[in-house]
Design a protein around this motif. Structure first.
Motif, PDB file in Angstrom:
ATOM      1  N   ARG A 348     -11.103  28.500 -22.240  1.00 55.33           N
ATOM      2  CA  ARG A 348     -10.631  28.019 -20.949  1.00 55.33           C
ATOM      3  C   ARG A 348     -10.023  29.189 -20.190  1.00 55.33           C
ATOM      4  NH1 ARG A 348      -8.854  23.545 -18.141  1.00 55.33           N
ATOM      5  NH2 ARG A 348      -6.973  23.869 -16.883  1.00 55.33           N
ATOM      6  N   ARG A 349     -10.433  29.346 -18.907  1.00 57.87           N
ATOM      7  CA  ARG A 349      -9.943  30.441 -18.062  1.00 57.87           C
ATOM      8  C   ARG A 349      -9.061  29.896 -16.944  1.00 57.87           C
ATOM      9  NH1 ARG A 349     -13.351  34.580 -14.076  1.00 57.87           N
ATOM     10  NH2 ARG A 349     -11.736  36.202 -13.979  1.00 57.87           N
ATOM     11  N   SER A 350      -8.000  30.681 -16.635  1.00 59.72           N
ATOM     12  CA  SER A 350      -7.107  30.322 -15.540  1.00 59.72           C
ATOM     13  C   SER A 350      -6.663  31.604 -14.838  1.00 59.72           C
ATOM     14  CB  SER A 350      -5.891  29.549 -16.069  1.00 59.72           C
ATOM     15  OG  SER A 350      -4.966  29.301 -15.027  1.00 59.72           O
ATOM     16  N   LEU A 351      -7.129  31.787 -13.602  1.00 54.03           N
ATOM     17  CA  LEU A 351      -6.756  32.942 -12.782  1.00 54.03           C
ATOM     18  C   LEU A 351      -6.178  32.416 -11.479  1.00 54.03           C
ATOM     19  CD1 LEU A 351      -8.738  36.197 -12.150  1.00 54.03           C
ATOM     20  CD2 LEU A 351      -7.878  34.885 -10.216  1.00 54.03           C
ATOM     21  N   ASN A 352      -5.017  32.909 -11.121  1.00 52.95           N
ATOM     22  CA  ASN A 352      -4.375  32.470  -9.892  1.00 52.95           C
ATOM     23  C   ASN A 352      -3.588  33.646  -9.318  1.00 52.95           C
ATOM     24  OD1 ASN A 352      -3.078  31.126  -7.804  1.00 52.95           O
ATOM     25  ND2 ASN A 352      -2.665  29.299  -9.045  1.00 52.95           N
ATOM     26  N   ALA A 353      -3.946  34.071  -8.089  1.00 54.33           N
ATOM     27  CA  ALA A 353      -3.281  35.217  -7.465  1.00 54.33           C
ATOM     28  C   ALA A 353      -3.177  34.979  -5.966  1.00 54.33           C
ATOM     29  CB  ALA A 353      -4.057  36.487  -7.750  1.00 54.33           C
ATOM     30  N   THR A 354      -2.235  35.649  -5.345  1.00 54.74           N
ATOM     31  CA  THR A 354      -1.986  35.524  -3.901  1.00 54.74           C
ATOM     32  C   THR A 354      -2.286  36.856  -3.236  1.00 54.74           C
ATOM     33  OG1 THR A 354      -0.248  33.890  -4.267  1.00 54.74           O
ATOM     34  CG2 THR A 354      -0.289  34.979  -2.132  1.00 54.74           C
ATOM     35  N   ALA A 355      -3.094  36.810  -2.155  1.00 52.67           N
ATOM     36  CA  ALA A 355      -3.490  38.028  -1.435  1.00 52.67           C
ATOM     37  C   ALA A 355      -3.121  37.899   0.041  1.00 52.67           C
ATOM     38  CB  ALA A 355      -4.986  38.269  -1.599  1.00 52.67           C
ATOM     39  N   LEU A 356      -2.894  39.045   0.664  1.00 53.69           N
ATOM     40  CA  LEU A 356      -2.657  39.117   2.107  1.00 53.69           C
ATOM     41  C   LEU A 356      -3.978  39.475   2.774  1.00 53.69           C
ATOM     42  CD1 LEU A 356      -0.515  39.026   4.381  1.00 53.69           C
ATOM     43  CD2 LEU A 356      -0.241  41.502   4.057  1.00 53.69           C
ATOM     44  N   VAL A 357      -4.477  38.586   3.685  1.00 52.49           N
ATOM     45  CA  VAL A 357      -5.821  38.743   4.248  1.00 52.49           C
ATOM     46  C   VAL A 357      -5.756  38.622   5.772  1.00 52.49           C
ATOM     47  CG1 VAL A 357      -6.898  37.806   2.165  1.00 52.49           C
ATOM     48  CG2 VAL A 357      -6.301  36.265   4.050  1.00 52.49           C
ATOM     49  N   PHE A 358      -6.859  39.069   6.424  1.00 55.59           N
ATOM     50  CA  PHE A 358      -7.021  38.824   7.854  1.00 55.59           C
ATOM     51  C   PHE A 358      -7.271  37.335   8.076  1.00 55.59           C
ATOM     52  CE2 PHE A 358      -8.386  43.390   8.150  1.00 55.59           C
ATOM     53  CZ  PHE A 358      -7.345  43.799   8.989  1.00 55.59           C
ATOM     54  N   ASN A 359      -6.828  36.857   9.256  1.00 56.79           N
ATOM     55  CA  ASN A 359      -7.045  35.458   9.593  1.00 56.79           C
ATOM     56  C   ASN A 359      -8.544  35.173   9.710  1.00 56.79           C
ATOM     57  OD1 ASN A 359      -7.211  32.903  10.884  1.00 56.79           O
ATOM     58  ND2 ASN A 359      -5.162  33.169  11.739  1.00 56.79           N
ATOM     59  N   ASN A 360      -9.232  35.947  10.513  1.00 52.56           N
ATOM     60  CA  ASN A 360     -10.693  35.822  10.655  1.00 52.56           C
ATOM     61  C   ASN A 360     -11.152  34.375  10.864  1.00 52.56           C
ATOM     62  OD1 ASN A 360     -11.267  38.546  10.507  1.00 52.56           O
ATOM     63  ND2 ASN A 360     -11.583  38.505   8.260  1.00 52.56           N
ATOM     64  N   GLY A 361     -10.363  33.604  11.645  1.00 53.05           N
ATOM     65  CA  GLY A 361     -10.771  32.242  11.972  1.00 53.05           C
ATOM     66  C   GLY A 361     -10.391  31.218  10.933  1.00 53.05           C
ATOM     67  N   ARG A 362      -9.634  31.589   9.929  1.00 54.63           N
ATOM     68  CA  ARG A 362      -9.226  30.612   8.921  1.00 54.63           C
ATOM     69  C   ARG A 362      -8.290  29.560   9.538  1.00 54.63           C
ATOM     70  NH1 ARG A 362      -9.853  35.386   6.092  1.00 54.63           N
ATOM     71  NH2 ARG A 362     -10.698  35.241   3.954  1.00 54.63           N
ATOM     72  N   ASP A 363      -7.351  30.052  10.355  1.00 52.56           N
ATOM     73  CA  ASP A 363      -6.393  29.159  11.021  1.00 52.56           C
ATOM     74  C   ASP A 363      -6.313  29.576  12.474  1.00 52.56           C
ATOM     75  OD1 ASP A 363      -4.412  27.493  11.815  1.00 52.56           O
ATOM     76  OD2 ASP A 363      -2.837  28.343  10.515  1.00 52.56           O
ATOM     77  N   PHE A 616      -3.739  42.391  -2.823  1.00 55.12           N
ATOM     78  CA  PHE A 616      -2.790  41.877  -3.825  1.00 55.12           C
ATOM     79  C   PHE A 616      -1.590  42.808  -3.909  1.00 55.12           C
ATOM     80  CE2 PHE A 616      -7.033  40.442  -5.130  1.00 55.12           C
ATOM     81  CZ  PHE A 616      -6.828  39.074  -5.159  1.00 55.12           C
ATOM     82  N   GLN A 617      -0.426  42.213  -3.760  1.00 51.12           N
ATOM     83  CA  GLN A 617       0.798  43.003  -3.796  1.00 51.12           C
ATOM     84  C   GLN A 617       1.356  43.138  -5.213  1.00 51.12           C
ATOM     85  OE1 GLN A 617       1.726  44.379  -0.747  1.00 51.12           O
ATOM     86  NE2 GLN A 617      -0.241  43.412  -0.217  1.00 51.12           N
ATOM     87  N   THR A 618       0.930  42.278  -6.139  1.00 47.96           N
ATOM     88  CA  THR A 618       1.373  42.332  -7.538  1.00 47.96           C
ATOM     89  C   THR A 618       0.144  42.267  -8.445  1.00 47.96           C
ATOM     90  OG1 THR A 618       1.644  39.921  -7.625  1.00 47.96           O
ATOM     91  CG2 THR A 618       3.585  41.238  -7.011  1.00 47.96           C
ATOM     92  N   ALA A 619       0.394  42.493  -9.730  1.00 49.02           N
ATOM     93  CA  ALA A 619      -0.716  42.456 -10.699  1.00 49.02           C
ATOM     94  C   ALA A 619      -1.301  41.049 -10.780  1.00 49.02           C
ATOM     95  CB  ALA A 619      -0.227  42.912 -12.066  1.00 49.02           C
ATOM     96  N   VAL A 620      -2.609  40.983 -10.937  1.00 48.94           N
ATOM     97  CA  VAL A 620      -3.334  39.712 -11.014  1.00 48.94           C
ATOM     98  C   VAL A 620      -3.446  39.299 -12.482  1.00 48.94           C
ATOM     99  CG1 VAL A 620      -5.495  38.522 -10.545  1.00 48.94           C
ATOM    100  CG2 VAL A 620      -4.604  40.219  -8.912  1.00 48.94           C
ATOM    101  N   PRO A 621      -2.852  38.173 -12.885  1.00 48.54           N
ATOM    102  CA  PRO A 621      -2.983  37.713 -14.275  1.00 48.54           C
ATOM    103  C   PRO A 621      -4.259  36.902 -14.465  1.00 48.54           C
ATOM    104  CG  PRO A 621      -1.450  36.306 -13.098  1.00 48.54           C
ATOM    105  CD  PRO A 621      -1.921  37.343 -12.110  1.00 48.54           C
ATOM    106  N   ASP A 622      -4.995  37.238 -15.506  1.00 47.62           N
ATOM    107  CA  ASP A 622      -6.234  36.537 -15.854  1.00 47.62           C
ATOM    108  C   ASP A 622      -6.037  35.990 -17.274  1.00 47.62           C
ATOM    109  OD1 ASP A 622      -8.752  35.540 -15.810  1.00 47.62           O
ATOM    110  OD2 ASP A 622      -9.796  37.477 -15.862  1.00 47.62           O
ATOM    111  N   ASN A 623      -5.814  34.672 -17.401  1.00 48.97           N
ATOM    112  CA  ASN A 623      -5.412  34.050 -18.658  1.00 48.97           C
ATOM    113  C   ASN A 623      -6.572  33.308 -19.311  1.00 48.97           C
ATOM    114  OD1 ASN A 623      -2.465  34.640 -18.325  1.00 48.97           O
ATOM    115  ND2 ASN A 623      -2.746  33.304 -16.542  1.00 48.97           N
ATOM    116  N   TYR A 624      -6.574  33.345 -20.648  1.00 50.97           N
ATOM    117  CA  TYR A 624      -7.625  32.677 -21.417  1.00 50.97           C
ATOM    118  C   TYR A 624      -7.007  31.982 -22.627  1.00 50.97           C
ATOM    119  CZ  TYR A 624     -10.837  35.548 -18.702  1.00 50.97           C
ATOM    120  OH  TYR A 624     -11.521  36.151 -17.676  1.00 50.97           O
ATOM    121  N   LEU A 625      -7.571  30.829 -22.957  1.00 49.61           N
ATOM    122  CA  LEU A 625      -7.215  30.081 -24.162  1.00 49.61           C
ATOM    123  C   LEU A 625      -8.499  29.799 -24.929  1.00 49.61           C
ATOM    124  CD1 LEU A 625      -5.283  28.441 -25.984  1.00 49.61           C
ATOM    125  CD2 LEU A 625      -5.692  26.475 -24.462  1.00 49.61           C
ATOM    126  N   ARG A 626      -8.575  30.339 -26.147  1.00 46.43           N
ATOM    127  CA  ARG A 626      -9.776  30.160 -26.978  1.00 46.43           C
ATOM    128  C   ARG A 626      -9.413  29.334 -28.209  1.00 46.43           C
ATOM    129  NH1 ARG A 626     -11.504  35.396 -28.039  1.00 46.43           N
ATOM    130  NH2 ARG A 626     -13.295  35.254 -26.629  1.00 46.43           N
TER     131      ARG A 626
END
Length: 636
Positions: A348-363, A616-626
């Motif tokens: 099972r994989r779980s990756l969750n990270a927050t990035a700063l992006v251009f709006n580019n019509g998102r909102d 990404f302003q911080t390290a991206v955690p990529d988690n796995y459960l086997r």
């Protein structure tokens, strides 16, 4: 001690009446015999009275003389407390469990006290005995302060015909081998009969075994040369005779000139050790009956756990007995020289990270820069995975097992039936993702690893804890089809990741229930080398590396009912990769113009494209459960 055989003629059983008349009949026969030779009646009566008194006096003397012997026999043969023995470490595959079973049976069925091995080693060390193989006289030296009567050693052998356990009993008083017994079977389970029959089959030898004397006998003192040339003092003491010019005279020793001196202890022992025909007693014979040319008897057609023969002749030239009579205080059990494991389970994989992006019509009503979640989550327990692992210790395959601590390990794991679903690219990023917009992306997960493994047993027995250290290289990849990614909504893109790393790991295995439950806990630190070209192009070309860790626990059980060396288990791994992505994404638009419509959307920047201020302003955690089921085979 000697013994003889008395032949008693067959006599018709007498009735009570005949037994009551026997003294009177004997008296009447003596009277008739005296009358036959012409003795007068009064003289006959007088002689009969004297004979009767002489008979009574003789019986009284015999009783007085025999009383000390009877008391001594009772003292020596009476209850003197439980017998103490030493059960040395057994040698051979899976020998520790059989030793424990034998010790348990001796203590429960026979009431025998088994001295702990640590106490034996400590006693031997205090006597300045540190050799691995003891000499006969050293058994006596070690046994004297411990008060033990016998030393038991065992050796487990395995061949095409089956399994065999040879247990040898050595007399502590002399250091000589009294005998041995063998258990055998077509499979290892055939040796389990030792759990219930050990005391019964070894009791004869244990009864014959005796503890050493409190002090070394004088007869065993080394002889010193005599200066008078007429004999040696030590030699004369050993034989119970005085040398002509040395030592006390016969009068000083309490003997008259015409008497023969009483035999010494050495002479008495020598006399007792011979039978009436002059041959040695059975317990002093140096050899015992050998089973056959094959040595240890294995009878596949017989009952499981019972051997055809119980005695083995000591033949140092025989290959099957190589080292069998080299009883040692401590012997390291043999290490397995290879393992092969098949694994199957889910990841099972779980990756969750927050990035700063251009709006580019998102909102449309929002600011130019927005924070956005990039994530990947597996459904349920995750996707299926199978694997194959192997570890081999090249220098442990031989009989000597040199460098049994060094080995090589390798493994491979592959996902099955894995795919991912996301939202396809649309004209407007603010438009909702409908079921018609769902895009299936071919996905693959794969892992390879290999390196060196060092193992150390924290003790001497097979059941003692085992410590391992790993140093190697690994690569874990979770990838998507690149061409399909070009059609994915930019705000949902997670790049293909290929983590290559150096692995520094360790594990500890300890036994909870013999044979049926071992627990293995381990961990590893992973120093990242690269995350792969695709990840650099999509999330940052200046990313240099990452770090990671792995924690695992495994419950393992042997399965002797499936076959020797077979085991299975349940393993759980939790591992994570942490990557700090840096730099700008690679633009795919022809001409190199990074715009918001580029498939690999660029991160926000200030002035120059390469002067990235977003991402990404911080390290991206990529988690796995086997979670894996393990089926393995151990080569002993």
């Amino acid at each position: 001690m000697g013994f003889g055989i008395t032949f008693q003629p067959r006599i018709k059983p007498a009735t009570d009446e005949r037994m009551a008349r026997r003294p009177a009949r004997v008296f009447w026969l003596m009277w008739l015999q005296l009358r036959r030779v012409g003795v007068p009646p009064l003289a006959r009566l007088s002689q009969l009275v004297r004979l009767t008194q002489l008979t009574r006096l003789t019986l009284l003397v015999l009783c007085v003389v025999s009383a000390p012997s009877v008391s001594l026999a009772q003292a020596s043969g009476g209850e003197a407390g439980p017998k103490k023995v030493v059960v040395q470490s057994f040698v051979g595959p899976r020998a520790a469990g059989l030793r424990s079973a034998l010790v348990n049976n001796l203590e429960t069925a026979g009431g025998i006290v088994v001295v702990p091995q640590d106490e034996v080693v400590q006693t031997a060390g205090s006597l300045n005995i540190h050799r691995r193989v003891l000499k006969e006289n050293e058994y006596t030296i070690v046994a004297r302060p411990l008060g033990v009567s016998a030393f038991l050693s065992g050796r487990v052998t395995r061949s095409r015909r089956g399994w065999a356990l040879l247990v040898t009993v050595r007399n502590a008083a002399t250091g000589s081998v009294l005998g041995s017994s063998t258990w055998s079977g077509q499979t290892f389970t055939g040796l389990n009969a030792v759990r219930t029959t050990a005391f019964r089959r070894l009791n004869g030898y244990l009864d014959a075994a005796q503890p050493p004397a409190a002090q070394p006998p004088a007869a065993l003192a080394p002889a010193e040369p005599s200066t008078s040339g007429e004999g040696t003092t030590a030699g004369s003491e050993a034989t119970g005779q005085a040398s002509p010019g040395t030592g006390p005279s016969g009068a000083d020793q309490g003997t008259s000139p015409g008497e023969t001196p009483a035999p010494s202890t050495g002479q008495a022992a020598a006399q007792d050790s011979t039978q009436g025909d002059g041959k040695e007693a059975w317990y002093q014979q140096g050899e015992v009956e050998a089973p056959d040319e094959q040595g240890i008897a294995i009878d596949p057609e017989g009952v499981e756990g019972e051997a055809t023969y119980d005695y083995v002749e000591y033949d140092p030239e025989a290959e099957y007995l190589e080292g069998a009579y080299e009883e040692v205080i401590i012997e390291v059990d043999r290490h397995p020289w290879a393992h092969v494991r098949f694994t199957g389970g889910a990841v099972r994989r779980s990756l969750n990270a927050t990035a700063l992006v251009f709006n580019n019509g998102r909102d449309p009503s929002g600011t130019n820069l927005l924070t956005e979640e990039r994530q990947y989550k597996s459904a349920g327990l995750g996707h299926m995975e199978i694997g194959l692992e192997a570890e081999i210790y090249p220098w442990s395959a031989g009989k000597q097992q040199k460098m049994n601590w060094f080995g090589l390990v390798a493994g491979f794991r592959q996902s099955l039936f894995l795919s991912s679903e996301t939202c396809r690219r649309r004209d407007s990023l603010s438009a909702p993702c409908t079921t018609d917009d769902v895009l299936t992306v071919p996905t693959n997960q794969m892992e390879v690893f290999g390196g060196a493994r060092l193992r150390f047993r924290l003790g001497y027995k097979e059941t003692d804890p085992k410590l391992k250290f790993d140093l190697g290289y690994g690569m874990f990849a979770f990838t998507f089809d690149r061409q399909t990614l070009l059609d994915v909504d930019p705000q949902r893109i997670v790049p293909p990741l290929r983590y290559s790393y150096l692995n520094f790991g360790t594990s500890l295995q300890f036994q909870v229930v013999p044979t049926y439950l071992d627990i293995i806990v381990g961990g590893a630190y992973r120093q990242g080398l690269s995350v792969g070209t695709d990840a650099l192009q999509i999330w940052g070309t200046e990313t240099s590396g990452f770090t990671g860790f792995d924690f695992n626990i495994e419950l393992r059980s042997d399965a002797p009912y499936l076959g020797d060396g077979v085991y299975y288990g349940l393993r759980v791994d939790v591992f994570q990769f942490r990557t700090l992505f840096k730099g700008q994404a690679v633009c795919l638009v022809p001409g190199g113009a990074c715009t918001g419509t580029d498939p690999w959307e660029p991160w926000p920047y200030d002035g120059e494209v390469t002067n990235v201020t977003g991402g990404f302003q911080t390290a991206v955690p990529d988690n796995y459960l086997r979670t894996s089921l393990v089926l393995g085979y151990r080569f002993d």
